[in-house]
Design a protein around this motif. Structure first.
Motif, mmCIF file in Angstrom:
data_model
loop_
_atom_site.group_PDB
_atom_site.id
_atom_site.type_symbol
_atom_site.label_atom_id
_atom_site.label_comp_id
_atom_site.label_asym_id
_atom_site.label_seq_id
_atom_site.Cartn_x
_atom_site.Cartn_y
_atom_site.Cartn_z
ATOM 1 N N ARG A 165 0.812 -1.211 0.000
ATOM 2 C CA ARG A 165 0.000 0.000 0.000
ATOM 3 C C ARG A 165 0.849 1.267 0.000
ATOM 4 N NH1 ARG A 165 -4.503 -1.670 4.622
ATOM 5 N NH2 ARG A 165 -5.716 -3.122 3.316
ATOM 6 N N LEU A 166 2.030 1.185 0.581
ATOM 7 C CA LEU A 166 2.840 2.389 0.768
ATOM 8 C C LEU A 166 3.902 2.600 -0.304
ATOM 9 C CD1 LEU A 166 3.419 2.292 4.639
ATOM 10 C CD2 LEU A 166 1.808 3.714 3.367
ATOM 11 N N GLY A 183 5.977 7.653 -5.820
ATOM 12 C CA GLY A 183 5.325 8.579 -6.737
ATOM 13 C C GLY A 183 5.147 9.987 -6.216
ATOM 14 N N VAL A 184 4.842 10.133 -4.925
ATOM 15 C CA VAL A 184 4.562 11.466 -4.382
ATOM 16 C C VAL A 184 5.766 12.405 -4.499
ATOM 17 C CG1 VAL A 184 4.019 12.741 -2.272
ATOM 18 C CG2 VAL A 184 2.702 10.705 -2.874
ATOM 19 N N PRO A 185 6.988 11.992 -4.128
ATOM 20 C CA PRO A 185 8.126 12.904 -4.303
ATOM 21 C C PRO A 185 8.349 13.317 -5.755
ATOM 22 C CG PRO A 185 8.711 11.115 -2.826
ATOM 23 C CD PRO A 185 7.396 10.755 -3.427
ATOM 24 N N VAL A 186 8.121 12.381 -6.684
ATOM 25 C CA VAL A 186 8.291 12.717 -8.100
ATOM 26 C C VAL A 186 7.248 13.737 -8.536
ATOM 27 C CG1 VAL A 186 8.253 11.809 -10.448
ATOM 28 C CG2 VAL A 186 9.325 10.484 -8.631
ATOM 29 N N LEU A 187 6.005 13.538 -8.109
ATOM 30 C CA LEU A 187 4.948 14.487 -8.466
ATOM 31 C C LEU A 187 5.212 15.860 -7.860
ATOM 32 C CD1 LEU A 187 1.750 12.254 -8.130
ATOM 33 C CD2 LEU A 187 2.882 13.022 -10.226
ATOM 34 N N LEU A 188 5.678 15.890 -6.617
ATOM 35 C CA LEU A 188 6.009 17.172 -5.994
ATOM 36 C C LEU A 188 7.142 17.866 -6.746
ATOM 37 C CD1 LEU A 188 5.822 16.295 -2.177
ATOM 38 C CD2 LEU A 188 4.209 17.666 -3.517
ATOM 39 N N GLY A 189 8.147 17.092 -7.122
ATOM 40 C CA GLY A 189 9.240 17.667 -7.900
ATOM 41 C C GLY A 189 8.770 18.190 -9.236
#
Length: 253
Positions: free
Chosen positions: A229-230, A236-242
């Motif tokens: 789940r994690l 993905g979240v760090p890439v999207l934030l970047g």
């Protein structure tokens, strides 16, 4: 989860891994077709982006096909032999290319598929060559210590997957130095090659879902469920934030 349900789930994971390997091989085949037919649009996903080099395309086609052929640990001797031969060819391309960069020599392996090219212009990038070498080594060691807690091949596959992920992230964030070198005669890691490497790497991991590290990922235990789940949000979240920060920075210039 019953033994039957677990076996069915494992079988579906293995089939998914095989299809991912075939997807990686398909991208390599498309790139190779582009060089053979002279259709350069098939070797890249965008104008001005690095091209998938002919040796890269051949190696991706071979390693993806070889990985798909090893989707079961009880494959026949013919499939196993062909996959080993394909892995050896890919390893030769990868190690030979790295040697060309390291020693500054031309072994002429860049001209096997494309003639009359300037020295180095059709050469895979160092990152691509290293990732291909890792995948080829992983396939040669695919069933070595099959029951061990950590299989040797998994480390090589994870290294290749990490390099492919770094390349894809570099394209997404517009960080050219991650995939393009200017001091050597290369074009760089192409986006189709990076995607193919990631597909094949993921496929090889999924083809042995009950062995090594993958046993922890596919287990029905609470810890494994939480891990599944994690893992995608964590990646993905760090890439999207970047990506968001990069776009805002570019818009303010």
């Amino acid at each position: 989860m019953s033994a039957i349900d677990e076996a069915m789930t494992s079988g579906s994971v293995v089939r998914t891994g095989r299809w991912l390997c075939l997807g990686g091989a398909t991208l390599g085949g498309i790139g190779l077709l582009g060089w053979v037919s002279g259709t350069m649009a098939l070797t890249t996903l965008g104008q001005g982006q690095p091209l998938m080099m002919p040796n890269t395309a051949l190696a991706l086609l071979l390693i993806g096909s070889a990985g798909a052929a090893r989707h079961r640990d009880d494959v026949g001797a013919t499939q196993r032999t062909l996959s080993v031969l394909a892995a050896l060819v890919v390893l030769g391309i990868g190690i030979g290319t790295l040697a060309e960069y390291w020693f500054g020599v031309d072994l002429r392996i860049d001209h096997l598929l494309v003639r009359n090219q300037t020295i180095g212009i059709a050469r895979p990038s160092p990152l691509t060559a290293l990732a291909l070498s890792c995948l080829a080594t992983a396939l040669l060691l695919f069933d070595v210590r099959a029951t061990a807690r950590v299989r040797p091949s998994e480390w090589f596959v994870l290294c290749a997957a990490l390099m492919a992920f770094v390349g894809i992230t570099g394209f997404m964030l517009g960080v050219a130095p991650l995939y393009r070198l200017t001091r050597v005669p290369i074009i760089g890691l192409s986006l189709p090659a990076a995607i193919s490497l990631l597909l094949t790497s993921t496929g090889l991991l999924l083809e042995r879902p009950t062995a090594g590290i993958m046993r922890l990922v596919t287990s029905p235990s609470p810890g494994s469920i939480q891990l599944r789940r994690l893992v995608l949000p964590a990646v993905g979240v760090p890439v999207l934030l970047g990506l968001v920060v990069t776009r805002f920075s570019a818009a303010e210039r």
